[in-house]
Design a protein around this motif. Structure first.
Motif, PDB file in Angstrom:
ATOM      1  N   GLU A   1       0.831  -1.206   0.000  1.00 54.74           N
ATOM      2  CA  GLU A   1       0.000   0.000   0.000  1.00 54.74           C
ATOM      3  C   GLU A   1       0.864   1.255   0.000  1.00 54.74           C
ATOM      4  O   GLU A   1       0.544   2.245  -0.676  1.00 54.74           O
ATOM      5  CB  GLU A   1      -0.926  -0.018   1.212  1.00 54.74           C
ATOM      6  CG  GLU A   1      -2.017  -1.073   1.151  1.00 54.74           C
ATOM      7  CD  GLU A   1      -2.780  -1.203   2.457  1.00 54.74           C
ATOM      8  OE1 GLU A   1      -3.998  -0.988   2.445  1.00 54.74           O
ATOM      9  OE2 GLU A   1      -2.146  -1.528   3.482  1.00 54.74           O
TER      10      GLU A   1
ATOM     11  N   ARG B   1       2.117   1.949  -3.425  1.00 50.58           N
ATOM     12  CA  ARG B   1       1.064   2.510  -4.284  1.00 50.58           C
ATOM     13  C   ARG B   1       0.807   3.980  -3.957  1.00 50.58           C
ATOM     14  O   ARG B   1       0.600   4.803  -4.858  1.00 50.58           O
ATOM     15  CB  ARG B   1      -0.222   1.700  -4.139  1.00 50.58           C
ATOM     16  CG  ARG B   1      -0.147   0.328  -4.806  1.00 50.58           C
ATOM     17  CD  ARG B   1      -1.503  -0.326  -4.911  1.00 50.58           C
ATOM     18  NE  ARG B   1      -2.029  -0.743  -3.607  1.00 50.58           N
ATOM     19  CZ  ARG B   1      -1.750  -1.901  -3.028  1.00 50.58           C
ATOM     20  NH1 ARG B   1      -0.923  -2.773  -3.613  1.00 50.58           N
ATOM     21  NH2 ARG B   1      -2.283  -2.221  -1.872  1.00 50.58           N
ATOM     22  N   ILE B   2       0.825   4.324  -2.667  1.00 53.85           N
ATOM     23  CA  ILE B   2       0.638   5.721  -2.276  1.00 53.85           C
ATOM     24  C   ILE B   2       1.754   6.581  -2.856  1.00 53.85           C
ATOM     25  O   ILE B   2       1.518   7.657  -3.428  1.00 53.85           O
ATOM     26  CB  ILE B   2       0.602   5.853  -0.737  1.00 53.85           C
ATOM     27  CG1 ILE B   2      -0.675   5.231  -0.173  1.00 53.85           C
ATOM     28  CG2 ILE B   2       0.696   7.319  -0.309  1.00 53.85           C
ATOM     29  CD1 ILE B   2      -0.678   5.092   1.344  1.00 53.85           C
TER      30      ILE B   2
ATOM     31  N   SER C   1       3.593   5.955  -5.435  1.00 48.00           N
ATOM     32  CA  SER C   1       3.428   6.020  -6.891  1.00 48.00           C
ATOM     33  C   SER C   1       2.391   7.074  -7.267  1.00 48.00           C
ATOM     34  O   SER C   1       2.592   7.864  -8.198  1.00 48.00           O
ATOM     35  CB  SER C   1       2.995   4.655  -7.434  1.00 48.00           C
ATOM     36  OG  SER C   1       4.021   3.698  -7.307  1.00 48.00           O
ATOM     37  N   ASP C   2       1.272   7.085  -6.532  1.00 51.30           N
ATOM     38  CA  ASP C   2       0.218   8.067  -6.788  1.00 51.30           C
ATOM     39  C   ASP C   2       0.735   9.492  -6.616  1.00 51.30           C
ATOM     40  O   ASP C   2       0.446  10.380  -7.424  1.00 51.30           O
ATOM     41  CB  ASP C   2      -0.967   7.844  -5.845  1.00 51.30           C
ATOM     42  CG  ASP C   2      -1.731   6.563  -6.137  1.00 51.30           C
ATOM     43  OD1 ASP C   2      -1.533   5.992  -7.226  1.00 51.30           O
ATOM     44  OD2 ASP C   2      -2.508   6.130  -5.263  1.00 51.30           O
ATOM     45  N   LEU C   3       1.497   9.717  -5.553  1.00 51.97           N
ATOM     46  CA  LEU C   3       1.962  11.064  -5.238  1.00 51.97           C
ATOM     47  C   LEU C   3       3.067  11.538  -6.175  1.00 51.97           C
ATOM     48  O   LEU C   3       3.183  12.734  -6.445  1.00 51.97           O
ATOM     49  CB  LEU C   3       2.465  11.113  -3.787  1.00 51.97           C
ATOM     50  CG  LEU C   3       1.413  10.906  -2.692  1.00 51.97           C
ATOM     51  CD1 LEU C   3       2.085  10.828  -1.326  1.00 51.97           C
ATOM     52  CD2 LEU C   3       0.389  12.040  -2.707  1.00 51.97           C
TER      53      LEU C   3
ATOM     54  N   GLY D   1       3.743  10.045  -9.343  1.00 48.88           N
ATOM     55  CA  GLY D   1       3.505   9.779 -10.759  1.00 48.88           C
ATOM     56  C   GLY D   1       4.509   8.806 -11.347  1.00 48.88           C
ATOM     57  O   GLY D   1       4.583   8.638 -12.560  1.00 48.88           O
TER      58      GLY D   1
ATOM     59  N   ARG E   1      -0.938   8.486   4.056  1.00 48.29           N
ATOM     60  CA  ARG E   1      -1.101   9.200   2.790  1.00 48.29           C
ATOM     61  C   ARG E   1      -1.012  10.713   2.993  1.00 48.29           C
ATOM     62  O   ARG E   1      -0.314  11.407   2.229  1.00 48.29           O
ATOM     63  CB  ARG E   1      -2.429   8.842   2.123  1.00 48.29           C
ATOM     64  CG  ARG E   1      -2.648   9.594   0.799  1.00 48.29           C
ATOM     65  CD  ARG E   1      -3.950   9.198   0.135  1.00 48.29           C
ATOM     66  NE  ARG E   1      -3.871   7.888  -0.469  1.00 48.29           N
ATOM     67  CZ  ARG E   1      -3.425   7.656  -1.694  1.00 48.29           C
ATOM     68  NH1 ARG E   1      -3.007   8.659  -2.465  1.00 48.29           N
ATOM     69  NH2 ARG E   1      -3.402   6.429  -2.187  1.00 48.29           N
TER      70      ARG E   1
ATOM     71  N   ARG F   1       5.733  15.605  -0.037  1.00 45.33           N
ATOM     72  CA  ARG F   1       5.951  15.200  -1.425  1.00 45.33           C
ATOM     73  C   ARG F   1       7.234  15.823  -1.990  1.00 45.33           C
ATOM     74  O   ARG F   1       7.980  15.175  -2.727  1.00 45.33           O
ATOM     75  CB  ARG F   1       4.751  15.619  -2.278  1.00 45.33           C
ATOM     76  CG  ARG F   1       4.829  15.180  -3.737  1.00 45.33           C
ATOM     77  CD  ARG F   1       3.532  15.493  -4.473  1.00 45.33           C
ATOM     78  NE  ARG F   1       3.624  15.108  -5.879  1.00 45.33           N
ATOM     79  CZ  ARG F   1       4.099  15.875  -6.836  1.00 45.33           C
ATOM     80  NH1 ARG F   1       4.537  17.114  -6.554  1.00 45.33           N
ATOM     81  NH2 ARG F   1       4.151  15.450  -8.088  1.00 45.33           N
TER      82      ARG F   1
END
Length: 297
Positions: A210, A213-214, A216-218, A220, A281, A288
């Motif tokens: 998880e 994935r978080i 990766s989302d943040l 890109g 998250r 970030r």
């Protein structure tokens, strides 16, 4: 009259933040102890009584703790040789009794019982036992892993496309250092005088899959979670130049995650402070910029 509050390890990140929070709340009077009082002149200027406390010199501690009604005992960083840290903690508990301290708040570890594979668990278990036997009131804060630690590991993962860990499918109730500080400040300033054990965690436990994935989302960028055996992780860290004892400690945390030792999530932070703990998250989204900072080669 307000009861005097004492914070040990006030020169460290957690201790210093606790003192700042207490000052903002108008709690106190405040006593801050440290091995290097000359570094805390700014706190002294703000009305904090700064004292030197050397946990390797037990005879000096009762004087350092004198006058405090409640004390925050932050676990020390003495991990250089076996037995040193638990000896320091036991000395601090004994000194608190001699100094007339009524209640000790201690920063422990999630599930530090005999079944934990985490190499520092016995230190925390032994300190909890010492507090239980001392006759003092005690609030044990079993802090889960800091979410803050994820930033460095995810920077490496973003550089390679792989988040490598020996955590299997295990989950962790990651909690921010800020939430640990808020919980500690609240517990220290509270009126509670009995004995309690609280799990200080984030609002939900998450797996490494998880987390990947978080990130990766943040970012890109694709990140794959690559689970490896503990031995392989430990050897890899040593080949990268990490001291063997540090590699063993970090790998033991991964094994703890894999076994479910750190799969604990509570609302204790909110119960203590009135404000919920931050989730992973949200924390990573706030950081970030740090995640995306390239690693210097």
């Amino acid at each position: 009259m307000s009861q005097p509050l004492l914070v040990t390890g006030a020169g460290g990140q957690l201790g210093r933040r606790v003192v700042d929070l207490l000052l903002a709340q108008g709690a106190g009077p405040l006593i801050a102890t440290t091995r290097h009082p000359e570094r805390l002149g700014e706190l002294r200027a703000r009305g904090v009584e700064v004292r030197r406390a050397d946990f390797d010199s037990p005879a000096s501690l009762a004087e350092a703790f004198a006058g405090a009604a409640r004390m925050l005992l932050i676990s020390t960083d003495a991990l250089d040789r076996p037995g040193r840290r638990i000896a320091q903690h036991r000395s601090a508990v004994d000194a608190a009794v001699k100094a007339g301290v009524r209640h000790v708040v201690y920063t422990s570890l999630t599930n530090p019982g005999p079944g934990s594979p985490i190499t520092i668990a016995p230190d925390h278990r032994g300190t909890e036992d010492a507090l239980a036997e001392s006759g003092l009131g005690a609030t044990v804060l079993r802090n889960n892993l800091y979410a803050d630690l994820l930033v460095a590991s995810l920077r490496r993962a973003l550089a390679t496309g792989q988040l490598v860990a020996a955590a299997g499918d295990g989950r962790t109730g990651y909690v921010t250092r800020e939430d640990c500080a808020r919980a500690a400040a609240a517990a220290l300033a509270a009126d509670f005088n009995g004995k309690r054990v609280l799990d200080i965690t984030g609002p939900a436990a998450v797996s490494h899959g998880e987390i990947a994935r978080i990130a990766s989302d943040l970012s890109g960028k694709p990140i794959a979670y690559v689970p490896v055996p503990r031995e392989a992780l430990e050897q890899g860290m040593q080949k990268a130049g990490m001291p063997a004892e540090v590699a063993a400690l970090l790998a033991s945390f991964d094994e703890g995650i894999a076994r479910g030792t750190l799969d604990v999530a509570t609302n204790a932070v909110e119960e203590l402070t009135g404000k919920p703990a931050e989730d992973v998250r949200s924390f990573l989204a706030r950081h970030r910029g740090a995640l995306l900072t390239p690693i210097e080669r």
